[in-house]
Design an enzyme around this catalytic site. Structure first.
Site, PDB file in Angstrom:
ATOM      1  N   GLU A 102     -20.621   6.034 -22.889  1.00 38.32           N
ATOM      2  CA  GLU A 102     -21.537   6.708 -21.951  1.00 38.32           C
ATOM      3  C   GLU A 102     -20.749   7.370 -20.833  1.00 38.32           C
ATOM      4  OE1 GLU A 102     -24.345   7.732 -21.189  1.00 38.32           O
ATOM      5  OE2 GLU A 102     -25.975   6.485 -21.913  1.00 38.32           O
ATOM      6  N   ASP A 103     -21.294   8.451 -20.284  1.00 38.27           N
ATOM      7  CA  ASP A 103     -20.656   9.063 -19.113  1.00 38.27           C
ATOM      8  C   ASP A 103     -20.919   8.231 -17.868  1.00 38.27           C
ATOM      9  OD1 ASP A 103     -23.364   9.701 -19.131  1.00 38.27           O
ATOM     10  OD2 ASP A 103     -23.095  11.768 -18.471  1.00 38.27           O
ATOM     11  N   ASP A 106     -26.526   4.445 -14.570  1.00 33.95           N
ATOM     12  CA  ASP A 106     -27.124   4.508 -13.236  1.00 33.95           C
ATOM     13  C   ASP A 106     -28.138   3.363 -13.134  1.00 33.95           C
ATOM     14  OD1 ASP A 106     -28.228   5.358 -10.849  1.00 33.95           O
ATOM     15  OD2 ASP A 106     -28.832   7.320 -11.522  1.00 33.95           O
ATOM     16  N   LYS A 134     -22.826   2.793 -11.486  1.00 28.60           N
ATOM     17  CA  LYS A 134     -23.293   2.693 -10.097  1.00 28.60           C
ATOM     18  C   LYS A 134     -23.904   1.300  -9.922  1.00 28.60           C
ATOM     19  CE  LYS A 134     -24.488   7.601  -9.506  1.00 28.60           C
ATOM     20  NZ  LYS A 134     -25.607   8.564  -9.387  1.00 28.60           N
ATOM     21  N   PHE A 155     -24.723  11.054  -5.951  1.00 24.03           N
ATOM     22  CA  PHE A 155     -24.716  11.963  -7.089  1.00 24.03           C
ATOM     23  C   PHE A 155     -23.339  12.593  -7.264  1.00 24.03           C
ATOM     24  CE2 PHE A 155     -25.544  15.750  -9.559  1.00 24.03           C
ATOM     25  CZ  PHE A 155     -26.381  15.239 -10.537  1.00 24.03           C
ATOM     26  N   VAL A 156     -22.829  12.520  -8.495  1.00 27.50           N
ATOM     27  CA  VAL A 156     -21.503  13.073  -8.785  1.00 27.50           C
ATOM     28  C   VAL A 156     -21.606  14.141  -9.880  1.00 27.50           C
ATOM     29  CG1 VAL A 156     -20.167  11.053  -8.062  1.00 27.50           C
ATOM     30  CG2 VAL A 156     -21.044  11.169 -10.407  1.00 27.50           C
ATOM     31  N   ASP A 162     -23.113  16.722 -15.200  1.00 27.78           N
ATOM     32  CA  ASP A 162     -23.670  17.994 -14.740  1.00 27.78           C
ATOM     33  C   ASP A 162     -24.612  17.838 -13.563  1.00 27.78           C
ATOM     34  OD1 ASP A 162     -25.755  16.723 -16.374  1.00 27.78           O
ATOM     35  OD2 ASP A 162     -26.813  18.623 -16.152  1.00 27.78           O
ATOM     36  N   ARG A 168     -20.050  20.660 -15.783  1.00 25.58           N
ATOM     37  CA  ARG A 168     -19.440  19.757 -16.774  1.00 25.58           C
ATOM     38  C   ARG A 168     -17.973  20.080 -17.024  1.00 25.58           C
ATOM     39  NH1 ARG A 168     -23.585  16.797 -19.162  1.00 25.58           N
ATOM     40  NH2 ARG A 168     -25.564  17.853 -19.510  1.00 25.58           N
TER      41      ARG A 168
END
Ligand code: IMP
Length: 178
Positions: A102-103, A106, A134, A155-156, A162, A168
């Site tokens: 996973e990227d 959250d 996070k 938020f990153v 994205d 991206r």
């Protein structure tokens, strides 16, 4: 401090390419140790994971396979709730040791749905590797086995992640300016 604009928002530099690479190398080495003698199947969750997956897999010295899925959400015709579906699974997961890539985790809603769907496929084991977590936002009980970086609840963008479809391709990770 370097700043960039993505669409209507300003972001400041948060993690350099070197920091990102080093953090990924650490979890790759742990995976290499944990899976000695096994042949894991990595399942990358698109779109966000593509750079993380590319960099992680090149640090893996095991015999392994990699495949990619997309998570589709749709409203059932009769039900009011959302149903999630994995698109693109192209091989049997029966008896396989799965490592989900996973990227970012959250709240954990997405990863919980993915694990629920994969558990029905007869895998031998399922673990999760994420580029970012996070911890302040994470609300689920599933263990996130391999985390490259823990970050604050902000938020990153960049390195595959994205903002509204953009950013991206940025090499580093940027965080939204307060
Ligand atoms: P979760 O279901 O709340 O864990 O959210 C996971 C998804 O939300 C990720 O796969 C991303 O697509 C998106 N997401 C969450 N936080 C961020 C962020 O800071 N930047 C970009 N995308 C994010």
């Amino acid at each position: 401090m370097r700043e960039i604009t993505v669409l209507d928002k300003t972001f400041k530099l948060f993690k350099s390419e070197d920091e990102i690479r080093a953090s990924i190398k650490v979890i790759a080495e742990t995976i290499n140790t944990d899976y000695q003698g096994k042949t894991p199947l990595f399942i990358g969750v698109l779109n966000g994971c593509f750079l993380f997956a590319a960099d992680l897999i090149r640090e893996i010295s095991l015999d392994c396979e990699i495949s990619f899925v997309k998570v589709a959400s749709y409203k059932g015709m009769k039900s009011t709730g959302e149903v999630n579906q994995l698109i693109g699974l192209d091989r049997s997961l029966e008896g396989r040791d799965i490592i989900i890539l996973e990227d970012i985790v959250d709240t954990g809603n997405t990863i919980e749905n993915i694990v629920d769907l994969l558990e029905k496929a007869g895998c031998k084991s399922i673990r999760i590797a994420t580029f970012l977590l996070k911890p302040e936002a994470y609300k689920k009980s599933i263990n996130i086995d391999y985390v490259s970086m823990e970050i604050p609840n902000k938020f990153v963008v960049g390195y595959g992640l994205d903002y509204d479809g953009f950013g991206r391709n940025i090499k580093e990770l940027f965080v939204l300016k307060d």
